[in-house]
Design a protein around this motif. Structure first.
Motif, PDB file in Angstrom:
ATOM      1  N   UNK A  72       0.830  -1.204   0.000  1.00  0.00           N
ATOM      2  CA  UNK A  72       0.000   0.000   0.000  1.00  0.00           C
ATOM      3  C   UNK A  72       0.867   1.257   0.000  1.00  0.00           C
ATOM      4  N   UNK A  73       0.461   2.219  -0.827  1.00  0.00           N
ATOM      5  CA  UNK A  73       1.181   3.488  -0.934  1.00  0.00           C
ATOM      6  C   UNK A  73       0.174   4.622  -0.966  1.00  0.00           C
ATOM      7  N   UNK A  74       0.466   5.693  -0.267  1.00  0.00           N
ATOM      8  CA  UNK A  74      -0.448   6.826  -0.154  1.00  0.00           C
ATOM      9  C   UNK A  74      -0.507   7.600  -1.475  1.00  0.00           C
TER      10      UNK A  74
ATOM     11  N   UNK B 115       2.410   9.502  -3.722  1.00  0.00           N
ATOM     12  CA  UNK B 115       2.868   8.666  -4.827  1.00  0.00           C
ATOM     13  C   UNK B 115       2.023   8.961  -6.065  1.00  0.00           C
ATOM     14  N   UNK B 116       2.603   9.606  -7.087  1.00  0.00           N
ATOM     15  CA  UNK B 116       1.816  10.006  -8.266  1.00  0.00           C
ATOM     16  C   UNK B 116       1.274   8.846  -9.083  1.00  0.00           C
ATOM     17  N   UNK B 117       1.824   7.651  -8.900  1.00  0.00           N
ATOM     18  CA  UNK B 117       1.358   6.494  -9.676  1.00  0.00           C
ATOM     19  C   UNK B 117       0.519   5.524  -8.849  1.00  0.00           C
ATOM     20  N   UNK B 118       0.151   5.922  -7.647  1.00  0.00           N
ATOM     21  CA  UNK B 118      -0.544   5.011  -6.734  1.00  0.00           C
ATOM     22  C   UNK B 118      -1.924   4.600  -7.228  1.00  0.00           C
ATOM     23  N   UNK B 119      -2.542   5.400  -8.090  1.00  0.00           N
ATOM     24  CA  UNK B 119      -3.899   5.101  -8.540  1.00  0.00           C
ATOM     25  C   UNK B 119      -3.948   4.384  -9.883  1.00  0.00           C
ATOM     26  N   UNK B 120      -2.809   3.961 -10.391  1.00  0.00           N
ATOM     27  CA  UNK B 120      -2.774   3.383 -11.737  1.00  0.00           C
ATOM     28  C   UNK B 120      -2.303   1.936 -11.742  1.00  0.00           C
TER      29      UNK B 120
ATOM     30  N   UNK C  77       3.964  -2.474 -11.953  1.00  0.00           N
ATOM     31  CA  UNK C  77       5.377  -2.235 -12.268  1.00  0.00           C
ATOM     32  C   UNK C  77       6.161  -1.776 -11.048  1.00  0.00           C
ATOM     33  N   UNK C  78       5.666  -0.754 -10.372  1.00  0.00           N
ATOM     34  CA  UNK C  78       6.375  -0.221  -9.206  1.00  0.00           C
ATOM     35  C   UNK C  78       6.112  -1.020  -7.940  1.00  0.00           C
ATOM     36  N   UNK C  79       4.989  -1.735  -7.911  1.00  0.00           N
ATOM     37  CA  UNK C  79       4.657  -2.517  -6.730  1.00  0.00           C
ATOM     38  C   UNK C  79       4.223  -1.674  -5.550  1.00  0.00           C
ATOM     39  N   UNK C  80       3.699  -0.481  -5.831  1.00  0.00           N
ATOM     40  CA  UNK C  80       3.217   0.417  -4.782  1.00  0.00           C
ATOM     41  C   UNK C  80       1.945   1.083  -5.280  1.00  0.00           C
ATOM     42  N   UNK C  81       0.869   0.962  -4.508  1.00  0.00           N
ATOM     43  CA  UNK C  81      -0.406   1.501  -4.985  1.00  0.00           C
ATOM     44  C   UNK C  81      -1.368   1.760  -3.837  1.00  0.00           C
ATOM     45  N   UNK C  82      -2.337   2.639  -4.113  1.00  0.00           N
ATOM     46  CA  UNK C  82      -3.461   2.815  -3.212  1.00  0.00           C
ATOM     47  C   UNK C  82      -4.561   1.858  -3.634  1.00  0.00           C
ATOM     48  N   UNK C  83      -5.706   1.925  -2.976  1.00  0.00           N
ATOM     49  CA  UNK C  83      -6.785   0.985  -3.288  1.00  0.00           C
ATOM     50  C   UNK C  83      -7.205   1.067  -4.744  1.00  0.00           C
ATOM     51  N   UNK C  84      -7.143   2.277  -5.316  1.00  0.00           N
ATOM     52  CA  UNK C  84      -7.535   2.429  -6.708  1.00  0.00           C
ATOM     53  C   UNK C  84      -6.569   1.703  -7.634  1.00  0.00           C
TER      54      UNK C  84
END
Length: 389
Positions: A179-181, A185-190, A196-203
């Motif tokens: 999980x990433x905020x 994190x500009x790519x967290x919603x994609x 690829x980055x292995x970091x994301x928000x719920x979206x």
């Protein structure tokens, strides 16, 4: 320059609860000089959707004919990221609904921002999006995400059932993403952030799952609403809905990837019913049929759902669940019960009567029964016990 007679209508993805609540910041538009030539709107039929097309455009199907015409033209052209797209006149249509539909139906379209506008120049109407990256970067990220997705899909080929393929995707996302905020994190919603980055928000989790389900030809859609893991502090959230053998289930990869201690893959929210998903949610924004199906629920399918927490059958079930988890490479065995009373009965059987220690010893997880410890967690809202290895 737009002429003095220009009329402009603005919208943001306000209905996109997760973006609106999580992103917060206003995104800056990137201006491009390439402007598409006017389209022959009458030649633009419905875009592909359904089995084998790579998309399940449920939001599109909820639009009016007027709104669908705009959606079709925009989606057919926006991947080239033009500055503006000429569209059919938008009379009584809802721009916010169209924009949300475009965003929700197309997880690979992660270059667009959270705002757009429609304006008129004389007799012509134009759709003007905002972008969060240059075209070259979008193509690069799309290619990288596609390569990861293809690797994941190759992994699913080892299985024949839709359950196992879906489970493989679920487990891959949870095991390879944390999980990433989205505020930092500009790519967290994609899908790029998740795959690829292995970091994301719920979206990001939900869109990546949607993207992969599309590629597996499993009918699905994004779901948004307000949720609270503590049952008190509700906030915007995004998860998924899938259709297997004609029956619907909810899936939440974000909540199956616990934060804090015991960061171990879970399946509490893998193919659950409407009643289950509403335990910690107070709303679902989409109109989705009430679902009661349990055939492909993780606990039912894996024979880890127990209607009693005592007796030989339960003891044998613990052994089977532990061995099954070990064979799958999991770090915990998960058991679910219909209610709190049965869960407490099971807890007493396992720990007060020592059944779980015997099961761990038989599975080779502990050497002896004297002084050994078994760590576990309980979700008393979902009536689930996790036994950690």
């Amino acid at each position: 320059m737009k002429n003095k007679g220009l009329t402009k209508f603005l919208t943001a993805i306000g209905v996109v609860a997760v973006i609106a609540l999580v992103v917060g910041a206003i995104l800056t538009s990137v201006v491009y000089e390439n402007v598409l030539k006017p389209q022959d709107f009458s030649a633009n039929g419905a875009l592909p959707s359904g089995d084998g097309t790579g998309y399940y455009r449920h939001c599109y199907n909820e639009l009016t004919d007027e709104e669908k015409a705009v959606y079709n033209v925009v989606v057919a052209n926006i991947y080239d990221m033009p500055e503006k797209i000429e569209i059919p006149a938008l009379g009584s249509g809802d721009l916010n609904k169209i924009f949300t539909a475009i965003s929700y139906d197309n997880p690979d379209l992660f270059c667009i921002g959270t705002k757009c506008s429609v304006y008129r120049e004389g007799l012509k109407s134009y759709f003007e999006p905002t972008y969060i990256m240059p075209l070259e970067e979008f193509k690069k990220q799309s290619d990288e995400a596609s390569k990861v997705a293809n690797t994941i899909l190759m992994g699913t080929k080892a299985y024949t059932s839709i359950y196992e393929k879906e489970l493989y995707v679920h487990d891959y996302i949870v095991n390879h993403c944390s999980y990433s905020d989205p505020n930092t994190n500009p790519n967290a919603n994609s899908i790029y952030g998740c795959l690829v980055e292995g970091k994301a928000g719920c979206e990001g989790y939900a869109r990546a799952f949607q993207y992969l389900m599309n590629m597996l030809n499993i009918d699905n859609r994004l779901v948004t609403g307000e949720s609270a893991e503590d049952g008190v502090n509700y906030t915007g959230h995004m998860w998924n809905y899938v259709v297997l053998d004609g029956e619907g289930y909810f899936v939440d990869t974000t909540w199956d990837d616990p934060k804090g201690t015991n960061q171990v893959l879970r399946h509490t929210y893998f193919n659950v019913t409407t009643n289950d998903v509403l335990v910690k949610r107070k709303s679902i924004n989409q109109v989705i049929p009430f679902t009661t199906a349990t055939k492909y629920n993780y606990f039912v399918y894996e024979s880890a759902y127990f209607t009693t927490g005592a007796g030989e059958q339960f003891s044998n079930g613990i052994d089977a669940s532990i061995n099954n988890a070990i064979q799958r490479g999991y770090k915990c065995a998960e058991l679910k019960f219909p209610d709190s009373a049965t869960l407490q009965q099971a807890k007493s059987t396992m720990f007060d009567q020592g059944v779980v220690y015997t099961a761990f010893k038989d599975a080779g997880l502990i050497q002896d029964l004297s002084g050994s410890k078994v760590y576990y967690s309980i979700d008393d809202k979902m009536n689930v016990i996790c036994l950690f290895f």
